[in-house]
Design an enzyme around this catalytic site. Structure first.
Site, mmCIF file in Angstrom:
data_model
loop_
_atom_site.group_PDB
_atom_site.id
_atom_site.type_symbol
_atom_site.label_atom_id
_atom_site.label_comp_id
_atom_site.label_asym_id
_atom_site.label_seq_id
_atom_site.Cartn_x
_atom_site.Cartn_y
_atom_site.Cartn_z
ATOM 1 N N ASP A 191 0.864 -1.175 0.000
ATOM 2 C CA ASP A 191 0.000 0.000 0.000
ATOM 3 C C ASP A 191 0.900 1.224 0.000
ATOM 4 O OD1 ASP A 191 -2.641 1.281 0.288
ATOM 5 O OD2 ASP A 191 -1.811 1.981 2.187
ATOM 6 N N GLU A 275 -1.040 -1.311 -6.132
ATOM 7 C CA GLU A 275 -2.276 -0.762 -6.658
ATOM 8 C C GLU A 275 -1.972 0.045 -7.911
ATOM 9 O OE1 GLU A 275 -3.833 2.185 -3.867
ATOM 10 O OE2 GLU A 275 -1.896 2.172 -2.866
ATOM 11 N N CYS A 328 -12.475 -5.542 4.667
ATOM 12 C CA CYS A 328 -11.866 -6.266 5.780
ATOM 13 C C CYS A 328 -11.115 -7.453 5.205
ATOM 14 C CB CYS A 328 -12.950 -6.749 6.747
ATOM 15 S SG CYS A 328 -12.333 -7.965 7.937
ATOM 16 N N CYS A 331 -12.804 -11.069 6.705
ATOM 17 C CA CYS A 331 -14.089 -11.622 6.272
ATOM 18 C C CYS A 331 -14.560 -11.072 4.941
ATOM 19 C CB CYS A 331 -15.150 -11.388 7.342
ATOM 20 S SG CYS A 331 -15.630 -9.660 7.468
ATOM 21 N N CYS A 347 -13.399 -4.576 12.551
ATOM 22 C CA CYS A 347 -14.436 -4.952 11.595
ATOM 23 C C CYS A 347 -15.727 -5.268 12.343
ATOM 24 C CB CYS A 347 -13.998 -6.165 10.791
ATOM 25 S SG CYS A 347 -15.293 -6.789 9.715
ATOM 26 N N CYS A 350 -16.749 -9.289 11.608
ATOM 27 C CA CYS A 350 -16.041 -10.441 12.179
ATOM 28 C C CYS A 350 -15.234 -10.074 13.420
ATOM 29 C CB CYS A 350 -15.130 -11.076 11.135
ATOM 30 S SG CYS A 350 -13.715 -10.037 10.718
ATOM 31 N N ASP A 357 -3.372 0.662 7.060
ATOM 32 C CA ASP A 357 -2.480 0.506 5.912
ATOM 33 C C ASP A 357 -2.113 -0.952 5.652
ATOM 34 O OD1 ASP A 357 -2.544 3.233 5.599
ATOM 35 O OD2 ASP A 357 -0.735 3.568 6.804
#
Ligand SMILES: [Zn+2]
Length: 412
Positions: A191, A275, A328, A331, A347, A350, A357
């Site tokens: 990231d 990305e 997340c 999950c 989250c 879950c 990050d």
């Protein structure tokens, strides 16, 4: 056995010209610009008025004639190879224009950072080139180069350029054989951010180099001083060079920082996911911060692309609209919002605890590789699992509307 690949490898070295070389180069740069502009004017006229296509070869015949004119006798002082390359470059520029890959070629201005190219004669290469020791160019003689590394191939073409701060460089590329790194089944997702330039899914955080901040402050004040000066004046020129030097410094620092990280990561991991360059969520940021981010991401991708190819690694690119920070990693529930100020979150589906990050980096890999365990299977890699992080920090419970989880077979 190590696999070898043959590739074109580019080099650039700083070079310190003597006073005579500076004089000669100024002349060559000027002559090259003159020939470019003259040829462009001649071509444009032929193309627009007579609807004729003429080439650099046609102009080089003209050039032989022009050199005989008394008023243009100075054209003779520059080595013919420089003109040949200018005309070849312009042919290429026109080819790109006709193929709709580029705009119509433009006239070169005096203020433009100049560059010229020399073809090296391979019959006498031994007298003119020895990596790490000698580079001799027509008309200039031996160049004082700072050889920061040793090329193993032999260049065919040398570019000499001067940047906007008045530093001189020679650049060339040569064919080299590179030994690929031993195969490895480790993989990571990356990231790219502002607080930490690079964060891996394993939890490594590069930080953001302090010196960049310091130079940015300096840049701001130098630019302010420049704006107060009379444009085009002597003092304005001096200040412009100062601003250019800070820009160059920032660029060099960032390059160094990114090169060290990409080399390390390519050594460490057999598969890397990053990305795509995107605009999501960052449009609202301040200009400087945003441009820093884009520049880092673009350059990171460029470096990863050639380094993974050299060393036999895999590079995966996540779709630019993939909601990497909102998903997340445990999950796969997708949050409806994820404001930038939230650094840690839990989250609501879950209950997994996430570092923003690191979670995004994990998801970059997941989205880039299609979130399918098969992508990893052939490398004997287990599907990535959400890490139990024990980082200190404030937990911010966020209000979210949950979208249905993506259909994936893994991480379930
Ligand atoms: Zn979850």
């Amino acid at each position: 056995m190590t696999k070898l690949i043959t590739t074109q490898r580019a080099y650039q070295f700083r070079y310190y010209p003597t006073a005579e070389q500076v004089t000669a180069l100024n002349q060559y740069f000027g002559a090259a610009r003159w020939v470019w502009n003259a040829c462009l004017a001649w071509r444009s006229h032929a193309y627009k008025v007579q609807n004729e296509k003429v080439t650099g070869v046609d102009f080089s015949r003209e050039l032989t004639f022009l050199k005989t004119l008394e008023s243009l006798a100075w054209l003779k002082a520059t080595p013919a190879t420089v003109y040949a390359q200018v005309l070849r470059d312009q042919d290429k520029a026109f080819a790109n224009f006709f193929a709709k890959r580029a705009k119509y070629p433009r006239f070169k201005k005096r203020t433009h950072a100049p560059a010229i190219r020399f073809a090296l004669d391979h019959r006498v290469i031994k007298n003119n080139y020895c990596a790490g020791q000698l580079l001799k160019l027509p008309g200039l003689g031996v160049l004082n180069i700072r050889w920061s590394r040793l090329p193993t191939g032999i260049p065919k073409m040398i570019t000499v350029r001067r940047d906007s701060c008045g530093h001189y460089f020679v650049a060339f590329s040569c064919e080299e054989t590179i030994a690929q790194l031993p195969a490895n089944t480790n993989s990571t997702g990356i990231d790219v951010g502002l607080k930490d330039v690079i964060v891996t899914k394993q939890g490594y955080k590069s930080g953001n180099p302090r010196y960049l901040r310091r130079y940015q402050r300096r840049l701001k004040s130098a630019q302010r001083r420049l704006s107060r000066k009379q444009k085009g004046s002597h003092r304005w020129q001096q200040q412009r060079v100062k601003v250019a030097r800070i820009h160059a410094k920032i660029h060099n620092c960032r390059q160094d920082f990114l090169h060290k990280h990409t080399t390390q990561l390519v050594r460490q991991y057999g598969a890397i996911s990053i990305e795509d360059l995107n605009i999501k969520g960052l449009v609202k940021n301040r200009h400087l911060a945003k441009s820093m981010h884009d520049a880092a991401l673009g350059e990171l991708r460029r470096q990863f692309e050639y380094k993974t190819a050299w060393y036999g690694r895999d590079l995966f690119i996540a779709d630019r609209f993939a909601p990497t920070s909102k998903t997340c990693s445990k999950c796969k529930a997708v949050m409806s919002i994820m404001p930038l100020r939230i650094r840690y979150w839990i989250c609501p589906v879950c209950g997994a605890f996430h570092d923003r990050d690191v979670n995004a980096a994990t998801e970059v890999e997941d989205y880039a590789t299609g979130g399918r365990p098969e992508c990893y299977a052939h490398r004997g890699q287990q599907a990535p699992s959400a890490q139990q992080l024990t980082l200190p920090g404030m937990l911010v419970p966020i209000e979210v509307r949950i979208k249905p989880a993506r259909q994936t077979d893994c991480h379930g």
